[in-house]
Scaffold this active site. Structure first.
Site, mmCIF file in Angstrom:
data_model
loop_
_atom_site.group_PDB
_atom_site.id
_atom_site.type_symbol
_atom_site.label_atom_id
_atom_site.label_comp_id
_atom_site.label_asym_id
_atom_site.label_seq_id
_atom_site.Cartn_x
_atom_site.Cartn_y
_atom_site.Cartn_z
ATOM 1 N N ASN A 125 0.942 -1.036 -0.314
ATOM 2 C CA ASN A 125 -0.053 0.148 -0.209
ATOM 3 C C ASN A 125 1.161 1.190 -0.363
ATOM 4 O O ASN A 125 0.247 1.925 -0.322
ATOM 5 C CB ASN A 125 -0.865 0.101 0.907
ATOM 6 C CG ASN A 125 -0.266 0.229 2.071
ATOM 7 O OD1 ASN A 125 0.957 -0.842 2.453
ATOM 8 N ND2 ASN A 125 -1.484 0.201 3.965
ATOM 9 N N GLY A 198 2.466 -6.625 6.639
ATOM 10 C CA GLY A 198 1.202 -7.203 5.864
ATOM 11 C C GLY A 198 0.054 -7.674 6.665
ATOM 12 O O GLY A 198 0.169 -7.113 7.728
ATOM 13 N N SER A 199 -1.023 -8.679 6.462
ATOM 14 C CA SER A 199 -2.062 -8.736 6.878
ATOM 15 C C SER A 199 -1.541 -9.451 8.245
ATOM 16 O O SER A 199 -0.492 -10.214 8.888
ATOM 17 C CB SER A 199 -2.847 -9.293 6.231
ATOM 18 O OG SER A 199 -2.059 -10.838 5.738
ATOM 19 N N GLU A 220 4.549 -5.704 11.313
ATOM 20 C CA GLU A 220 4.121 -4.913 11.417
ATOM 21 C C GLU A 220 2.984 -4.680 10.499
ATOM 22 O O GLU A 220 2.699 -5.076 9.674
ATOM 23 C CB GLU A 220 4.560 -3.420 10.599
ATOM 24 C CG GLU A 220 6.016 -2.967 11.443
ATOM 25 C CD GLU A 220 5.388 -2.389 12.716
ATOM 26 O OE1 GLU A 220 4.775 -1.819 12.657
ATOM 27 O OE2 GLU A 220 6.369 -2.322 13.094
ATOM 28 N N CYS A 254 -3.017 0.945 6.702
ATOM 29 C CA CYS A 254 -3.206 0.394 8.042
ATOM 30 C C CYS A 254 -3.617 0.982 9.611
ATOM 31 O O CYS A 254 -4.292 0.771 10.050
ATOM 32 C CB CYS A 254 -1.685 -0.265 8.231
ATOM 33 S SG CYS A 254 -0.634 0.429 8.444
ATOM 34 N N GLU A 342 -10.219 -6.091 8.801
ATOM 35 C CA GLU A 342 -10.027 -4.797 8.398
ATOM 36 C C GLU A 342 -10.629 -4.530 7.535
ATOM 37 O O GLU A 342 -10.724 -4.936 6.246
ATOM 38 C CB GLU A 342 -9.108 -4.585 8.611
ATOM 39 C CG GLU A 342 -8.022 -3.119 8.070
ATOM 40 C CD GLU A 342 -6.550 -4.167 8.123
ATOM 41 O OE1 GLU A 342 -6.290 -5.168 8.212
ATOM 42 O OE2 GLU A 342 -5.838 -2.463 7.819
#
Ligand code: NAD
Length: 464
Positions: A125, A198-199, A220, A254, A342
């Site tokens: 992103n 990432g996720s 993160e 995020c 999310e």
């Protein structure tokens, strides 16, 4: 839409690369502060001299404008680079700490030590910022680094690989492009540090891959970030800040506020002002203040969350262009689909509440988020928010902006991640802080040796 494939690297080459980096690290070449400064300056100068190509690449990947890229990617990245170049000497120095009486005469200090061979895995992103800011942390701390950028924005992955791989010694810094097979091959290696953005789902895969070698991991990740409008909130300025924070990068951020909890006395006012503010921005890819959704899969995922019965504003989308109109959902309940995961797209979900306890309960019933935001001027409400609600980082009367202050660490908690970075915290994230006691040979108290009397024990306790 970009359809070109990224360059792939076979597992045998990856194994060789990591082996070579380990040898290079063991040669101590990365340790001198002068070396670190020269490599950081080189990275900064290369990025500066390729700035136009960096803008072009991200434009192709998801229609992100030059100004948007400067604001959210390159300005913060250059700030991190300058901060690291300026401070590496100070950060890398041993840090003196007081010594207890029992160890006198002597001195105590903490020696920052690089961890070794590190792997940085980036998210799509903010492809430059989220890949290269951790790389700066790894370099300033004196490690060797392999970077695996996200494969989804093909052009940005490729340009980072070209700039770095054509100019740096691969034994020191290398980009390996690719998707799941390459990341899996990378994760099969032994690392001294893995830094993953990432996720939470993939974060678990990374953590499992790190476990056999007890590799130090920073994760993160993301989560559902609440923004709470308390009864006394300053609505005008609050909504202005909230709308800006929500729609940067079309909500693919995020730290973006995910859902808003609004006291029911002010619900209509907040909803009307949100719409006013959205319209003032006149969001569009052409205006350079909006970006495309990264791919069809995410486009379909986000549009599926728009319940037509709950649309207060927006709701339109164009699959071919991969653009979703800024959308406000109201009368949302915690059981709705939009509250399950999310959102990571340009939708605001508004839930109204009667009491602060009710609002806090909704937040606490979900996983610990990456960020928490409160809009209130009331001392007790602020104290309760800070004490009772767990989240990675946060802001009071603002959103997202905490991330622009490098004196504040950035990271999640629980399901939104572990570890933190930015500024000096990045240096520490990629270092081991090695505590040392250095004794003088002039005197040796015989207290700890041989037999112990009660008097000696009392003295030891006092000198502790
Ligand atoms: P993702 O987890 O799908 O991908 C991240 C990286 O993992 C990519 O480099 C990808 O190639 C790799 N990957 C994907 N699947 C894998 C698998 N099965 N095995 C091994 N590697 C795999 O995340 P994303 O879609 O790039 O980013 C969106 C998520 O990242 C959101 O949850 C968002 O909140 C979070 N995020 C967090 C931060 C942060 O700094 N905390 C920043 C940006 C995004």
């Amino acid at each position: 839409m970009n359809t070109q494939e990224t360059v792939t690297t076979p597992e045998s080459e990856i194994e060789q690369l990591v082996g070579n980096q380990r040898q290079y690290f063991r040669s101590n070449a990365t340790l001198p502060v002068e070396f670190r400064v020269s490599q950081l300056e080189k990275l900064r100068d290369l990025l500066r001299s390729h700035e136009d190509e960096l803008y072009e690449a991200i434009e192709k990947d998801f229609g992100k404008s030059k100004h948007h890229t400067q604001l959210t990617e390159l300005f913060p990245l250059f700030e991190e680079l300058e901060d690291a170049i300026k401070n590496v000497k100070k950060w890398a120095k041993p840090r003196r700490v007081p010594t207890n009486l029992l160890n006198q005469p002597g001195k105590s200090y903490i020696v920052p030590e690089p961890l070794g061979v590190t792997l940085v895995i980036g998210a799509w992103n903010f492809p430059y910022n989220l890949s290269l800011t951790p790389v700066v942390g790894s370099m300033v701390a004196g490690n060797t680094t392999v970077l695996k950028p996200s494969e989804l924005p093909v052009e940005t992955s490729r340009i980072m690989a070209r700039i770095i791989n054509e100019n740096f010694d691969p034994n020191y810094l290398r980009v390996v492009e690719g998707g799941i097979p390459e990341t899996t091959a990378l994760l099969n290696q032994r690392w001294d540090k893995i830094f993953f953005t990432g996720s939470p789902q993939v974060g678990k895969i990374v953590n499992q891959a790190a476990a056999p070698h007890l590799t130090n991991v920073t994760l993160e990740l993301g989560g559902k970030n609440p923004a709470i409008f308390a009864e006394d909130a300053s609505v005008e300025v609050g909504v202005k800040r909230l709308v800006w924070a929500k729609f940067i990068n079309s909500g693919q951020l995020c730290l973006a506020p995910d859902y808003i909890l609004v006291h029911n006395s002010m619900k209509n006012d907040v909803l009307e002002r949100i719409v006013e503010e959205i319209e003032k921005h006149n969001y569009s890819v052409e205006n350079g203040n909006f970006v495309r959704i990264i791919n069809e899969r995410n486009f379909d995922r986000v549009t599926a969350l728009i319940d037509p019965d709950k649309v207060y504003y927006g709701g339109k989308s164009d699959r071919e262009e991969r653009v979703i109109q800024p959308t406000v959902l109201h009368n949302v309940s915690p059981d709705d689909a939009v509250m399950k995961d999310e959102i990571f797209g340009p939708i605001i979900a508004v839930i109204d509440y009667e009491t602060l306890d009710e609002a806090f309960d909704i937040v606490k019933s979900l996983e610990k988020p990456l960020a928490g935001y409160l809009f209130s001027n009331d001392k007790i409400t602020k104290e309760r928010f800070l004490r009772e609600i767990p989240f990675g980082s946060g802001a009071i009367n603002d959103a997202v902006m905490q991330n622009t202050n490098t004196n504040l660490p950035f990271g999640g908690v629980g399901n939104s991640g572990m570890g933190r970075y930015h500024g000096e915290f990045s240096f520490e994230c990629f270092s081991h802080l090695k505590p040392i006691l250095e004794k003088s040979n002039l005197i040796e108290l015989d207290l700890k040796y041989y037999g112990h009397s009660d008097r000696q024990m009392n003295l030891i306790r006092k000198l502790g």
